[in-house]
Write a protein that holds these residues in place. Structure first.
Motif, PDB file in Angstrom:
ATOM      1  N   PRO A   1      15.147  20.528  15.481  1.00 52.16           N
ATOM      2  CA  PRO A   1      16.560  20.259  15.785  1.00 52.16           C
ATOM      3  C   PRO A   1      17.310  19.603  14.632  1.00 52.16           C
ATOM      4  N   ASP A   2      16.653  18.718  13.876  1.00 55.27           N
ATOM      5  CA  ASP A   2      17.316  18.017  12.774  1.00 55.27           C
ATOM      6  C   ASP A   2      16.841  18.515  11.409  1.00 55.27           C
ATOM      7  N   ALA A   3      16.508  19.794  11.338  1.00 54.38           N
ATOM      8  CA  ALA A   3      15.918  20.331  10.112  1.00 54.38           C
ATOM      9  C   ALA A   3      16.803  20.098   8.892  1.00 54.38           C
ATOM     10  N   ARG A   4      18.106  20.179   9.062  1.00 55.26           N
ATOM     11  CA  ARG A   4      19.003  20.012   7.906  1.00 55.26           C
ATOM     12  C   ARG A   4      19.052  18.578   7.403  1.00 55.26           C
ATOM     13  N   ALA A   5      18.620  17.651   8.232  1.00 56.01           N
ATOM     14  CA  ALA A   5      18.637  16.240   7.836  1.00 56.01           C
ATOM     15  C   ALA A   5      17.269  15.779   7.342  1.00 56.01           C
ATOM     16  N   GLU A   6      16.337  16.721   7.143  1.00 51.49           N
ATOM     17  CA  GLU A   6      14.979  16.375   6.738  1.00 51.49           C
ATOM     18  C   GLU A   6      14.621  17.072   5.434  1.00 51.49           C
ATOM     19  N   GLU A   7      13.798  16.419   4.632  1.00 50.57           N
ATOM     20  CA  GLU A   7      13.263  16.990   3.401  1.00 50.57           C
ATOM     21  C   GLU A   7      11.752  17.047   3.522  1.00 50.57           C
ATOM     22  N   TRP A   8      11.212  18.261   3.597  1.00 53.86           N
ATOM     23  CA  TRP A   8       9.784  18.425   3.849  1.00 53.86           C
ATOM     24  C   TRP A   8       9.014  18.695   2.571  1.00 53.86           C
ATOM     25  N   THR A   9       7.944  17.956   2.386  1.00 55.97           N
ATOM     26  CA  THR A   9       6.903  18.288   1.421  1.00 55.97           C
ATOM     27  C   THR A   9       5.775  18.946   2.197  1.00 55.97           C
ATOM     28  N   VAL A  10       5.396  20.145   1.790  1.00 52.95           N
ATOM     29  CA  VAL A  10       4.319  20.878   2.457  1.00 52.95           C
ATOM     30  C   VAL A  10       3.187  21.077   1.453  1.00 52.95           C
ATOM     31  N   ILE A  11       1.991  20.683   1.859  1.00 58.43           N
ATOM     32  CA  ILE A  11       0.799  20.796   1.012  1.00 58.43           C
ATOM     33  C   ILE A  11      -0.247  21.591   1.770  1.00 58.43           C
ATOM     34  N   ALA A  12      -0.737  22.654   1.169  1.00 57.77           N
ATOM     35  CA  ALA A  12      -1.895  23.383   1.705  1.00 57.77           C
ATOM     36  C   ALA A  12      -3.050  23.157   0.747  1.00 57.77           C
ATOM     37  N   VAL A  13      -4.240  22.951   1.295  1.00 56.34           N
ATOM     38  CA  VAL A  13      -5.372  22.572   0.447  1.00 56.34           C
ATOM     39  C   VAL A  13      -6.662  23.087   1.065  1.00 56.34           C
TER      40      VAL A  13
ATOM     41  N   MET B   1      21.463  10.587   3.351  1.00 54.86           N
ATOM     42  CA  MET B   1      20.234  10.959   2.650  1.00 54.86           C
ATOM     43  C   MET B   1      19.256  11.584   3.636  1.00 54.86           C
ATOM     44  N   ALA B   2      18.621  12.684   3.214  1.00 49.94           N
ATOM     45  CA  ALA B   2      17.669  13.373   4.078  1.00 49.94           C
ATOM     46  C   ALA B   2      16.416  12.525   4.280  1.00 49.94           C
ATOM     47  N   THR B   3      15.847  12.643   5.455  1.00 45.62           N
ATOM     48  CA  THR B   3      14.630  11.908   5.785  1.00 45.62           C
ATOM     49  C   THR B   3      13.412  12.631   5.236  1.00 45.62           C
ATOM     50  N   PRO B   4      12.558  11.968   4.456  1.00 43.96           N
ATOM     51  CA  PRO B   4      11.366  12.639   3.940  1.00 43.96           C
ATOM     52  C   PRO B   4      10.300  12.811   5.017  1.00 43.96           C
ATOM     53  N   ARG B   5       9.674  13.976   5.029  1.00 44.96           N
ATOM     54  CA  ARG B   5       8.578  14.280   5.949  1.00 44.96           C
ATOM     55  C   ARG B   5       7.490  15.004   5.153  1.00 44.96           C
ATOM     56  N   VAL B   6       6.259  14.935   5.642  1.00 43.70           N
ATOM     57  CA  VAL B   6       5.139  15.601   4.959  1.00 43.70           C
ATOM     58  C   VAL B   6       4.261  16.318   5.974  1.00 43.70           C
ATOM     59  N   LEU B   7       3.888  17.547   5.634  1.00 40.59           N
ATOM     60  CA  LEU B   7       2.900  18.304   6.393  1.00 40.59           C
ATOM     61  C   LEU B   7       1.791  18.729   5.439  1.00 40.59           C
ATOM     62  N   VAL B   8       0.551  18.384   5.773  1.00 38.57           N
ATOM     63  CA  VAL B   8      -0.622  18.833   5.025  1.00 38.57           C
ATOM     64  C   VAL B   8      -1.406  19.788   5.924  1.00 38.57           C
ATOM     65  N   VAL B   9      -1.686  20.977   5.407  1.00 38.44           N
ATOM     66  CA  VAL B   9      -2.458  21.977   6.140  1.00 38.44           C
ATOM     67  C   VAL B   9      -3.777  22.177   5.397  1.00 38.44           C
ATOM     68  N   GLY B  10      -4.877  21.819   6.038  1.00 35.93           N
ATOM     69  CA  GLY B  10      -6.199  21.965   5.452  1.00 35.93           C
ATOM     70  C   GLY B  10      -6.856  23.244   5.944  1.00 35.93           C
ATOM     71  N   ILE B  11      -7.138  24.165   5.018  1.00 35.38           N
ATOM     72  CA  ILE B  11      -7.772  25.439   5.363  1.00 35.38           C
ATOM     73  C   ILE B  11      -9.163  25.421   4.737  1.00 35.38           C
ATOM     74  N   ASP B  12     -10.171  25.344   5.563  1.00 40.04           N
ATOM     75  CA  ASP B  12     -11.530  25.083   5.097  1.00 40.04           C
ATOM     76  C   ASP B  12     -12.143  26.308   4.409  1.00 40.04           C
ATOM     77  N   GLY B  13     -12.705  26.093   3.205  1.00 42.52           N
ATOM     78  CA  GLY B  13     -13.584  27.071   2.590  1.00 42.52           C
ATOM     79  C   GLY B  13     -12.942  28.321   2.033  1.00 42.52           C
ATOM     80  N   VAL B  14     -11.766  28.210   1.416  1.00 41.44           N
ATOM     81  CA  VAL B  14     -11.050  29.382   0.888  1.00 41.44           C
ATOM     82  C   VAL B  14     -11.262  29.503  -0.612  1.00 41.44           C
TER      83      VAL B  14
END
Length: 286
Positions: free
Chosen positions: A199-211, A1-14
């Motif tokens: 390096p382990d990108a294929r073993a990871e499941e990324w949720t990406v949130i921009a806000v 099973m892929a490992t879940p990961r999360v990246l949140v990118v906050g871009i101010d004032g768009v």
């Protein structure tokens, strides 16, 4: 099973209304793979960076976290911490936060918001100007790319970009502001590339949130109650998020709630989150 990961990118004032007019392929990619939905800042929340970012990363509103402006004195962040702190201190996960806006990252003015992530990178602008903030965002992005592409075991990360907001304050929402949004999108692209090159990108499941936290008046500035100021947005892609799950509108507090859901963490009732995970095709494990 892929490992879940999360990246949140906050871009101010768009401003949401300008995005369709601009060259933002990376935000467009998130929207096409998942969604980009409006956020109406509720009437009780000042349209300022402090309250809005605190709601985004804690999952609770101003009545709970107690941040009513850009001076954070009197906050209740000890009770309602940001997700990088809660995940690190209560769940033993590896978290990362990076940016250059002092109240988020330094213990001054009643802050910081990011109290205890596993790793923190604060890079201050050399002065308060659009050019200095562009340099700051470049440095913040480079540091985040190093952390994310290294293969370090980072479960959840937050990266803050502030040049767009500062450009609007100095120059209004004209050509320079629009170029700043496009530059922020290119930095988002660098972060997405870093995830793909892990390096382990294929073993990871990324949720990406921009806000974004708030909008701006045409002449630059926010803090009022106009639709331009009160309209924000969230874009996201990841497991269970597809164009068919696109919501009509979301709340800022939903961001932290979805971070926990994406990592398979059921919020404890005492957290009293005000947000809910984003709609998905399949329920998140919780």
């Amino acid at each position: 099973m892929a490992t879940p990961r999360v990246l949140v990118v906050g871009i101010d004032g768009v401003r949401l209304d300008l995005l369709p007019l601009l060259d933002t392929p990376h935000l467009d990619g998130l929207a096409n793979a998942g969604f980009l939905a409006p956020v109406h800042i509720d009437d009780g929340t000042p349209t300022m960076s402090g309250p809005c970012w605190t709601t985004i990363v804690t999952g609770v509103g101003v009545a709970k976290h107690g941040v009513w402006g850009n001076n954070f004195t009197g906050n209740r962040l000890g009770v309602f911490p940001d997700f990088t702190t809660r995940l690190a201190t209560e769940h033993g996960l590896r978290t990362f936060a990076a940016g250059g806006w002092e109240p988020l990252f330094l213990a001054r003015q009643g802050g910081p918001v990011f109290a205890a992530p596993s790793r923190l990178a604060y890079i201050a602008p050399r002065e308060d100007s659009p050019q200095a903030w562009e340099e700051c965002d470049r440095s913040v992005t480079a540091e985040a790319v190093r952390a994310l592409s290294s293969g370090e075991d980072l479960d959840a990360s937050f990266v803050y970009l502030g040049a767009v907001d500062e450009t609007a304050h100095f120059l209004g929402c004209g050509p320079e502001y629009r170029r700043a949004i496009e530059a922020a999108d290119r930095r988002l692209g660098q972060l997405l590339t870093a995830l793909r090159e892990r390096p382990d990108a294929r073993a990871e499941e990324w949720t990406v949130i921009a806000v974004t936290d708030h909008g701006h008046r045409d002449e630059g500035g926010h803090g009022g109650r106009s639709p331009l100021e009160r309209t924000a947005w969230i874009a996201a892609s990841g497991p269970g998020l597809t164009p068919s799950t696109r919501p009509d509108s979301l709340r800022h507090a939903d961001v932290a709630a979805h971070v926990y859901a994406a990592l398979g963490i059921a919020p404890d009732p005492h957290w009293t989150l005000d947000g809910r995970p984003f709609p998905t095709l399949t329920p998140q494990t919780a």
